[in-house]
Write a protein that holds these residues in place. Structure first.
Motif, PDB file in Angstrom:
ATOM      1  N   ARG A 103       0.858  -1.143   0.052  1.00 47.64           N
ATOM      2  CA  ARG A 103      -0.179  -0.042   0.000  1.00 47.64           C
ATOM      3  C   ARG A 103       0.739   1.359   0.089  1.00 47.64           C
ATOM      4  NH1 ARG A 103      -2.010  -0.511   6.253  1.00 47.64           N
ATOM      5  NH2 ARG A 103       0.027  -0.599   6.925  1.00 47.64           N
ATOM      6  N   ARG A 104       1.954   1.294   0.497  1.00 44.22           N
ATOM      7  CA  ARG A 104       2.813   2.465   0.788  1.00 44.22           C
ATOM      8  C   ARG A 104       3.364   2.499  -0.892  1.00 44.22           C
ATOM      9  NH1 ARG A 104       5.168   0.151   6.033  1.00 44.22           N
ATOM     10  NH2 ARG A 104       5.997  -1.031   4.580  1.00 44.22           N
ATOM     11  N   PHE A 105       3.613   1.610  -1.424  1.00 45.05           N
ATOM     12  CA  PHE A 105       4.433   1.703  -2.754  1.00 45.05           C
ATOM     13  C   PHE A 105       3.130   2.168  -3.850  1.00 45.05           C
ATOM     14  CE2 PHE A 105       4.840  -0.244  -7.123  1.00 45.05           C
ATOM     15  CZ  PHE A 105       6.230   0.431  -7.431  1.00 45.05           C
ATOM     16  N   VAL A 106       1.976   1.864  -3.570  1.00 48.86           N
ATOM     17  CA  VAL A 106       0.796   2.266  -4.450  1.00 48.86           C
ATOM     18  C   VAL A 106       0.621   3.726  -4.222  1.00 48.86           C
ATOM     19  CG1 VAL A 106      -1.665   2.015  -4.813  1.00 48.86           C
ATOM     20  CG2 VAL A 106      -0.386   0.024  -4.724  1.00 48.86           C
ATOM     21  N   LEU A 107       0.522   3.928  -2.642  1.00 47.44           N
ATOM     22  CA  LEU A 107       0.407   5.537  -2.496  1.00 47.44           C
ATOM     23  C   LEU A 107       1.562   6.264  -2.846  1.00 47.44           C
ATOM     24  CD1 LEU A 107      -1.555   6.961  -0.991  1.00 47.44           C
ATOM     25  CD2 LEU A 107      -0.329   6.844   0.949  1.00 47.44           C
ATOM     26  N   LEU A 108       3.027   6.042  -3.000  1.00 50.64           N
ATOM     27  CA  LEU A 108       3.838   6.885  -3.172  1.00 50.64           C
ATOM     28  C   LEU A 108       3.861   6.809  -4.668  1.00 50.64           C
ATOM     29  CD1 LEU A 108       6.680   8.071  -2.355  1.00 50.64           C
ATOM     30  CD2 LEU A 108       7.706   6.069  -3.048  1.00 50.64           C
ATOM     31  N   MET A 109       3.504   5.948  -5.458  1.00 48.65           N
ATOM     32  CA  MET A 109       3.661   5.914  -6.935  1.00 48.65           C
ATOM     33  C   MET A 109       2.628   6.839  -7.423  1.00 48.65           C
ATOM     34  SD  MET A 109       6.181   4.366  -8.017  1.00 48.65           S
ATOM     35  CE  MET A 109       6.084   4.080  -9.813  1.00 48.65           C
ATOM     36  N   SER A 110       1.585   6.528  -7.038  1.00 49.79           N
ATOM     37  CA  SER A 110       0.340   7.124  -7.500  1.00 49.79           C
ATOM     38  C   SER A 110       0.159   8.820  -7.230  1.00 49.79           C
ATOM     39  CB  SER A 110      -0.872   6.403  -7.241  1.00 49.79           C
ATOM     40  OG  SER A 110      -1.222   6.448  -5.824  1.00 49.79           O
ATOM     41  N   VAL A 111       0.565   9.028  -5.858  1.00 46.51           N
ATOM     42  CA  VAL A 111       0.353  10.503  -5.578  1.00 46.51           C
ATOM     43  C   VAL A 111       1.536  11.299  -5.857  1.00 46.51           C
ATOM     44  CG1 VAL A 111       0.193  11.792  -3.523  1.00 46.51           C
ATOM     45  CG2 VAL A 111      -1.105   9.914  -3.621  1.00 46.51           C
ATOM     46  N   LEU A 112       2.900  10.772  -6.170  1.00 47.47           N
ATOM     47  CA  LEU A 112       4.041  11.517  -6.377  1.00 47.47           C
ATOM     48  C   LEU A 112       4.553  11.151  -7.596  1.00 47.47           C
ATOM     49  CD1 LEU A 112       5.895  11.472  -2.677  1.00 47.47           C
ATOM     50  CD2 LEU A 112       4.330  13.215  -3.697  1.00 47.47           C
ATOM     51  N   VAL A 113       5.045  10.182  -7.997  1.00 48.01           N
ATOM     52  CA  VAL A 113       5.960   9.715  -9.157  1.00 48.01           C
ATOM     53  C   VAL A 113       4.992   9.708 -10.280  1.00 48.01           C
ATOM     54  CG1 VAL A 113       7.026   8.017 -10.206  1.00 48.01           C
ATOM     55  CG2 VAL A 113       7.245   8.423  -7.601  1.00 48.01           C
ATOM     56  N   LEU A 114       3.867   9.228 -10.643  1.00 47.94           N
ATOM     57  CA  LEU A 114       3.032   9.401 -11.784  1.00 47.94           C
ATOM     58  C   LEU A 114       2.466  10.690 -12.230  1.00 47.94           C
ATOM     59  CD1 LEU A 114       1.091   5.755 -11.704  1.00 47.94           C
ATOM     60  CD2 LEU A 114       3.070   6.524 -13.103  1.00 47.94           C
ATOM     61  N   PRO A 115       2.125  11.568 -11.157  1.00 53.10           N
ATOM     62  CA  PRO A 115       1.477  12.692 -11.557  1.00 53.10           C
ATOM     63  C   PRO A 115       2.871  13.802 -12.092  1.00 53.10           C
ATOM     64  CG  PRO A 115       0.434  12.129  -9.607  1.00 53.10           C
ATOM     65  CD  PRO A 115       1.415  11.066  -9.950  1.00 53.10           C
ATOM     66  N   ALA A 116       4.011  13.528 -11.409  1.00 53.35           N
ATOM     67  CA  ALA A 116       5.075  14.349 -11.690  1.00 53.35           C
ATOM     68  C   ALA A 116       5.664  13.948 -13.300  1.00 53.35           C
ATOM     69  CB  ALA A 116       6.270  14.277 -10.823  1.00 53.35           C
ATOM     70  N   ALA A 117       5.621  12.477 -13.321  1.00 50.21           N
ATOM     71  CA  ALA A 117       5.900  12.065 -14.820  1.00 50.21           C
ATOM     72  C   ALA A 117       5.026  12.754 -15.889  1.00 50.21           C
ATOM     73  CB  ALA A 117       6.047  10.607 -14.924  1.00 50.21           C
ATOM     74  N   LEU A 118       3.663  12.788 -15.738  1.00 50.68           N
ATOM     75  CA  LEU A 118       2.696  13.191 -16.456  1.00 50.68           C
ATOM     76  C   LEU A 118       3.021  14.694 -16.731  1.00 50.68           C
ATOM     77  CD1 LEU A 118      -0.471  11.251 -15.733  1.00 50.68           C
ATOM     78  CD2 LEU A 118       0.745  11.270 -17.865  1.00 50.68           C
ATOM     79  N   SER A 119       3.347  15.282 -15.847  1.00 50.91           N
ATOM     80  CA  SER A 119       3.392  16.764 -15.799  1.00 50.91           C
ATOM     81  C   SER A 119       4.805  17.157 -16.631  1.00 50.91           C
ATOM     82  CB  SER A 119       3.614  17.531 -14.510  1.00 50.91           C
ATOM     83  OG  SER A 119       2.296  17.632 -13.899  1.00 50.91           O
TER      84      SER A 119
END
Length: 123
Positions: free
Chosen positions: A21-37
């Motif tokens: 769950r921490r991995f899912v939260l970290l990837m979806s809240v920080l990494v993926l939105p930053a990568a999309l931007s």
């Protein structure tokens, strides 16, 4: 005759790394939105297309963040892990911030389109 009851040993396995769950939260809240931007940012002149692309990237990133926070809460419930209250609070904060960021993205899109229109009128 006596029978001896032997209980099977309890095997406790950690969830796989992609289901933590921490991995899912970290990837979806920080990494993926930053990568999309970063991928959909306009590094050149501001045009209508680039303004729309940046706004949609923000909305898509925040949608991923909301879904990831929801997924982390669901994983906490399904895996019967401790910390449900913490993950629900984190999910609530993420959803409130994501909705606010989507509203800001809409306002920023309007401001950018107005700037493009003013620039075109001056030329």
């Amino acid at each position: 005759m006596s029978t001896v009851a032997v209980d099977a040993p309890v095997v406790s396995t950690m969830p796989r790394w992609w289901l933590r769950r921490r991995f899912v939260l970290l990837m979806s809240v920080l990494v993926l939105p930053a990568a999309l931007s970063a991928l959909l940012n306009s590094y050149g002149a501001l045009t209508e297309e680039s303004a729309m692309r940046m706004a949609f990237a923000t909305v898509a990133g925040q949608t991923v963040a909301m879904l990831g926070a929801f997924a982390a809460v669901v994983l906490t419930i399904v895996q019967r892990r401790r910390g449900l209250v913490i993950f629900v609070l984190i999910g609530f904060v993420v959803i409130v911030c994501a909705v606010a960021a989507m509203g800001t993205a809409g306002e920023l899109l309007l401001a950018r389109l107005d700037l493009i229109a003013e620039t075109a009128a001056l030329n």
